[in-house]
Scaffold this motif. Structure first.
Motif, PDB file in Angstrom:
ATOM      1  N   ARG A  91      48.994  38.715  39.270  1.00  0.00           N
ATOM      2  CA  ARG A  91      48.129  37.891  38.439  1.00  0.00           C
ATOM      3  C   ARG A  91      47.102  39.060  37.428  1.00  0.00           C
ATOM      4  NH1 ARG A  91      44.203  36.001  41.782  1.00  0.00           N
ATOM      5  NH2 ARG A  91      43.251  37.933  41.586  1.00  0.00           N
ATOM      6  N   ASP A  92      46.636  39.888  38.014  1.00  0.00           N
ATOM      7  CA  ASP A  92      45.927  40.945  37.317  1.00  0.00           C
ATOM      8  C   ASP A  92      46.808  41.715  36.252  1.00  0.00           C
ATOM      9  OD1 ASP A  92      43.808  40.088  38.775  1.00  0.00           O
ATOM     10  OD2 ASP A  92      43.630  42.056  39.895  1.00  0.00           O
ATOM     11  N   GLY A  93      48.083  41.854  36.611  1.00  0.00           N
ATOM     12  CA  GLY A  93      49.010  42.664  35.828  1.00  0.00           C
ATOM     13  C   GLY A  93      49.654  41.691  34.435  1.00  0.00           C
ATOM     14  N   VAL A  94      49.545  40.409  34.692  1.00  0.00           N
ATOM     15  CA  VAL A  94      49.809  39.339  33.650  1.00  0.00           C
ATOM     16  C   VAL A  94      48.546  39.390  32.768  1.00  0.00           C
ATOM     17  CG1 VAL A  94      50.257  37.006  33.086  1.00  0.00           C
ATOM     18  CG2 VAL A  94      51.671  38.206  34.779  1.00  0.00           C
ATOM     19  N   ASP A  95      47.308  39.121  33.415  1.00  0.00           N
ATOM     20  CA  ASP A  95      46.189  39.029  32.699  1.00  0.00           C
ATOM     21  C   ASP A  95      46.111  40.336  31.794  1.00  0.00           C
ATOM     22  OD1 ASP A  95      45.499  36.799  33.767  1.00  0.00           O
ATOM     23  OD2 ASP A  95      44.100  37.531  35.162  1.00  0.00           O
ATOM     24  N   HIS A  96      46.492  41.529  32.302  1.00  0.00           N
ATOM     25  CA  HIS A  96      46.273  42.891  31.378  1.00  0.00           C
ATOM     26  C   HIS A  96      47.260  42.588  30.035  1.00  0.00           C
ATOM     27  CE1 HIS A  96      46.475  47.099  30.519  1.00  0.00           C
ATOM     28  NE2 HIS A  96      47.562  46.941  30.320  1.00  0.00           N
ATOM     29  N   PHE A  97      48.329  42.052  30.092  1.00  0.00           N
ATOM     30  CA  PHE A  97      49.014  42.059  28.812  1.00  0.00           C
ATOM     31  C   PHE A  97      48.842  40.797  28.202  1.00  0.00           C
ATOM     32  CE2 PHE A  97      52.150  44.067  31.547  1.00  0.00           C
ATOM     33  CZ  PHE A  97      52.272  45.293  31.086  1.00  0.00           C
ATOM     34  N   LEU A  98      47.803  39.798  28.802  1.00  0.00           N
ATOM     35  CA  LEU A  98      47.539  38.620  27.955  1.00  0.00           C
ATOM     36  C   LEU A  98      45.947  38.995  27.174  1.00  0.00           C
ATOM     37  CD1 LEU A  98      48.260  35.597  30.046  1.00  0.00           C
ATOM     38  CD2 LEU A  98      49.497  36.664  28.174  1.00  0.00           C
ATOM     39  N   THR A  99      45.488  39.947  27.784  1.00  0.00           N
ATOM     40  CA  THR A  99      44.031  40.342  26.936  1.00  0.00           C
ATOM     41  C   THR A  99      44.181  41.253  25.756  1.00  0.00           C
ATOM     42  OG1 THR A  99      43.122  40.210  29.424  1.00  0.00           O
ATOM     43  CG2 THR A  99      41.852  41.461  27.718  1.00  0.00           C
ATOM     44  N   PRO A 100      43.808  40.809  24.739  1.00  0.00           N
ATOM     45  CA  PRO A 100      43.958  41.520  23.535  1.00  0.00           C
ATOM     46  C   PRO A 100      42.976  42.988  23.717  1.00  0.00           C
ATOM     47  CG  PRO A 100      43.128  39.214  23.098  1.00  0.00           C
ATOM     48  CD  PRO A 100      43.132  39.552  24.425  1.00  0.00           C
ATOM     49  N   LEU A 101      43.677  43.802  23.189  1.00  0.00           N
ATOM     50  CA  LEU A 101      43.134  45.490  23.254  1.00  0.00           C
ATOM     51  C   LEU A 101      41.973  45.508  22.320  1.00  0.00           C
ATOM     52  CD1 LEU A 101      46.456  47.641  23.013  1.00  0.00           C
ATOM     53  CD2 LEU A 101      45.144  46.858  24.981  1.00  0.00           C
ATOM     54  N   ASP A 102      41.998  44.772  21.347  1.00  0.00           N
ATOM     55  CA  ASP A 102      40.580  44.893  20.448  1.00  0.00           C
ATOM     56  C   ASP A 102      39.708  43.895  20.619  1.00  0.00           C
ATOM     57  OD1 ASP A 102      41.437  42.374  19.735  1.00  0.00           O
ATOM     58  OD2 ASP A 102      41.915  43.094  17.500  1.00  0.00           O
ATOM     59  N   GLY A 103      39.898  43.300  21.837  1.00  0.00           N
ATOM     60  CA  GLY A 103      38.675  42.157  22.186  1.00  0.00           C
ATOM     61  C   GLY A 103      38.863  41.055  21.489  1.00  0.00           C
ATOM     62  N   GLY A 104      39.607  40.983  20.435  1.00  0.00           N
ATOM     63  CA  GLY A 104      39.825  39.548  19.821  1.00  0.00           C
ATOM     64  C   GLY A 104      40.570  38.237  20.342  1.00  0.00           C
ATOM     65  N   SER A 105      40.768  37.688  19.779  1.00  0.00           N
ATOM     66  CA  SER A 105      41.508  36.327  20.528  1.00  0.00           C
ATOM     67  C   SER A 105      43.123  36.574  20.279  1.00  0.00           C
ATOM     68  CB  SER A 105      41.308  35.249  19.663  1.00  0.00           C
ATOM     69  OG  SER A 105      41.944  35.151  18.263  1.00  0.00           O
ATOM     70  N   ALA A 106      43.856  35.963  21.284  1.00  0.00           N
ATOM     71  CA  ALA A 106      45.084  36.198  21.506  1.00  0.00           C
ATOM     72  C   ALA A 106      46.060  35.402  20.585  1.00  0.00           C
ATOM     73  CB  ALA A 106      45.422  35.975  22.711  1.00  0.00           C
TER      74      ALA A 106
END
Length: 123
Positions: free
Chosen positions: A108-123
């Motif tokens: 779950r944390d691994g998937v969340d890592h990829f779904l979280t934008p690097l710039d803090g913006g929206s996906a």
């Protein structure tokens, strides 16, 4: 949940694929506290709408879990009709559930890592 954004329950192909991936472990978890029969399992899954499935899915799954010796079955008389087949978690089923339970947070944390934008913006 992001403030100001309404959460929408997943539907369609994505929800179906996610459900397929975890359904057997949800069934094993439902059997952790004691035996249940098929319709009872379906009802418990339906209590979490994203996990709602059909008899055409659950009974073949239960048969596979039985063949893999993750569950055992026994027929019990019913006061309201035909005998019911109850499913019980085996020692192998408990081990499979424990392995999944240990792995799930990392997955779950691994998937969340990829779904979280690097710039803090929206996906």
């Amino acid at each position: 949940m992001v403030p100001g954004k309404a959460r929408r329950e997943p539907t369609g192909k994505v929800a179906s694929q996610l459900r397929k991936g975890v359904l057997e472990y949800c069934v094993l978890a439902l059997l952790r506290d004691g035996p249940r029969y098929g319709v009872e399992i379906l009802d418990e899954l339906a209590a979490v709408s994203v996990m709602t499935t059909s008899q055409g899915t659950i009974y073949p799954l239960l048969s596979r879990l039985r063949r893999e010796e993750l569950v055992d079955t026994e027929l019990r008389d019913s006061a309201t009709g035909a005998a019911r087949r109850y499913y019980t978690l085996t020692a192998s089923g408990r081990a499979a559930l424990a392995e999944f339970s240990e792995s799930w947070p990392f997955f779950r944390d691994g998937v969340d890592h990829f779904l979280t934008p690097l710039d803090g913006g929206s996906a």
